[in-house]
Design a protein around this motif. Structure first.
Motif, PDB file in Angstrom:
ATOM      1  N   ALA A   1      -5.028   4.408  -4.681  1.00  0.00           N
ATOM      2  CA  ALA A   1      -5.510   5.703  -5.149  1.00  0.00           C
ATOM      3  C   ALA A   1      -6.465   5.543  -6.321  1.00  0.00           C
ATOM      4  O   ALA A   1      -7.514   6.199  -6.378  1.00  0.00           O
ATOM      5  N   VAL A   2      -6.107   4.671  -7.273  1.00  0.00           N
ATOM      6  CA  VAL A   2      -6.964   4.433  -8.435  1.00  0.00           C
ATOM      7  C   VAL A   2      -8.295   3.846  -8.001  1.00  0.00           C
ATOM      8  O   VAL A   2      -9.367   4.247  -8.461  1.00  0.00           O
ATOM      9  N   THR A   3      -8.249   2.880  -7.071  1.00  0.00           N
ATOM     10  CA  THR A   3      -9.482   2.266  -6.566  1.00  0.00           C
ATOM     11  C   THR A   3     -10.363   3.300  -5.879  1.00  0.00           C
ATOM     12  O   THR A   3     -11.587   3.331  -6.067  1.00  0.00           O
ATOM     13  N   PHE A   4      -9.727   4.176  -5.089  1.00  0.00           N
ATOM     14  CA  PHE A   4     -10.485   5.225  -4.400  1.00  0.00           C
ATOM     15  C   PHE A   4     -11.160   6.155  -5.396  1.00  0.00           C
ATOM     16  O   PHE A   4     -12.335   6.510  -5.229  1.00  0.00           O
ATOM     17  N   LEU A   5     -10.431   6.550  -6.450  1.00  0.00           N
ATOM     18  CA  LEU A   5     -10.996   7.453  -7.454  1.00  0.00           C
ATOM     19  C   LEU A   5     -12.159   6.794  -8.195  1.00  0.00           C
ATOM     20  O   LEU A   5     -13.173   7.429  -8.464  1.00  0.00           O
ATOM     21  N   VAL A   6     -11.987   5.513  -8.531  1.00  0.00           N
ATOM     22  CA  VAL A   6     -13.062   4.790  -9.234  1.00  0.00           C
ATOM     23  C   VAL A   6     -14.309   4.722  -8.370  1.00  0.00           C
ATOM     24  O   VAL A   6     -15.428   4.986  -8.837  1.00  0.00           O
ATOM     25  N   VAL A   7     -14.132   4.379  -7.097  1.00  0.00           N
ATOM     26  CA  VAL A   7     -15.271   4.293  -6.179  1.00  0.00           C
ATOM     27  C   VAL A   7     -15.901   5.668  -5.989  1.00  0.00           C
ATOM     28  O   VAL A   7     -17.132   5.812  -5.988  1.00  0.00           O
ATOM     29  N   TYR A   8     -15.063   6.690  -5.836  1.00  0.00           N
ATOM     30  CA  TYR A   8     -15.563   8.047  -5.629  1.00  0.00           C
ATOM     31  C   TYR A   8     -16.422   8.503  -6.801  1.00  0.00           C
ATOM     32  O   TYR A   8     -17.539   8.996  -6.605  1.00  0.00           O
TER      33      TYR A   8
END
Length: 295
Positions: A21-28
């Motif tokens: 989830a954290v990785t997705f938010l950072v990429v987003y």
């Protein structure tokens, strides 16, 4: 031992999901927020026209051009008027209706709350087309009901007020819901103490209710100003910036420069100025409110 292993397995899955989830938010945020901001700042320093593949360094020439452009300052003034008036009436109407709906004299409160909030979630393009019909001087409902004979959207004196009226109608439900939530959470003992001290309704409102709703008001003001400073859809649909330049706003000007004239360098410079102006205005609002320490 089995319980320990199962607990460890569950925890590892939770941490794994959290990392995803954290990785997705950072990429987003990197793709949809950080990169566009960087691209706008970089583009503002270039002569940029994607149609012909032009991307040449010009330094601060784009900023010098827009700061000496009369249309830019006209658009800024129109934006300030639109944002200020719309925000003011959004707050006044929202608070008034919230107080009314929270009182004991009003029945069917849930239905009224939904009714008032419905325009807020209605697509802006659809609302704009409906109000274009309502403002029509020949068969529009506004002139028929009021007995006026105003060509609202084609008169330089009435085009901006017409769009402001539509915007207020669409958005005041947002403030109403937020104020209702704030009013429902106000401490009752304070009002009981005020009643014992003999405070009347007006004194209670200005001395207790309004100060206690300060955080809600600040939130509505900031979100409204940020939204209205970027508004262009209703201007594009209802007037296309006209008549003349009477409804040109800075966001509509950016849209016109970028997607009508394909002058992305100038549009990026205008977007940077709007970004900085919005940021400074937000900081000033926090400073004036005293809710945060900016020193």
């Amino acid at each position: 031992m089995k319980n320990t292993k199962s607990s460890g397995s569950v925890l590892s899955k939770i941490f794994s999901l959290r990392n995803i989830a954290v990785t997705f938010l950072v990429v987003y945020f990197a793709v949809f927020l950080a990169y566009p901001i960087f691209k706008a700042f970089a583009g503002s320093l270039h002569d940029w026209n994607p149609l012909v593949g032009t991307y040449e360094w010009v330094g601060l020439a784009n900023f010098a051009q827009i700061l000496t452009d009369k249309l830019f300052w006209t658009s800024m003034l129109n934006t300030a008027i639109f944002a200020g008036v719309s925000t003011f009436f959004r707050i006044v109407l929202g608070l008034a209706l919230a107080l009314l709906l929270s009182s004991k004299i009003v029945k069917c409160k849930d239905s009224l709350r939904g009714l008032f909030y419905m325009p807020t979630i209605t697509p802006l393009v659809a609302v704009s087309f409906v109000w274009m019909w309502m403002f029509d001087p020949q068969f529009g409902m506004i002139d028929r009901v009021t007995g006026l004979n105003i060509n609202w959207l084609h008169d330089t004196k009435w085009a901006m007020p017409a769009i402001i009226i539509m915007t207020i109608w669409k958005d005041f439900g947002y403030a109403t819901v937020l104020y209702l939530a704030g009013i429902m959470n106000l401490p009752r003992d304070v009002y009981e103490a005020a009643s014992i001290d003999g405070a009347n309704g007006v004194q209670t409102f200005f001395k207790i209710t309004l100060p206690l709703l300060k955080s809600s008001t600040l939130f509505i003001v900031i979100t409204s100003l940020i939204s209205y400073l970027q508004a262009y859809v209703q201007f594009l649909v209802m007037t296309e910036g006209g008549p003349g330049t009477s409804t040109y706003t800075i966001s509509y000007l950016i849209f016109d420069q970028a997607f009508q004239k394909y002058n992305f360098g100038v549009a990026s410079a205008q977007a940077v100025v709007l970004f900085l102006f919005t940021g400074v205005l937000t900081l000033i609002m926090f400073k004036v409110s005293g809710d945060t320490d900016l020193s």
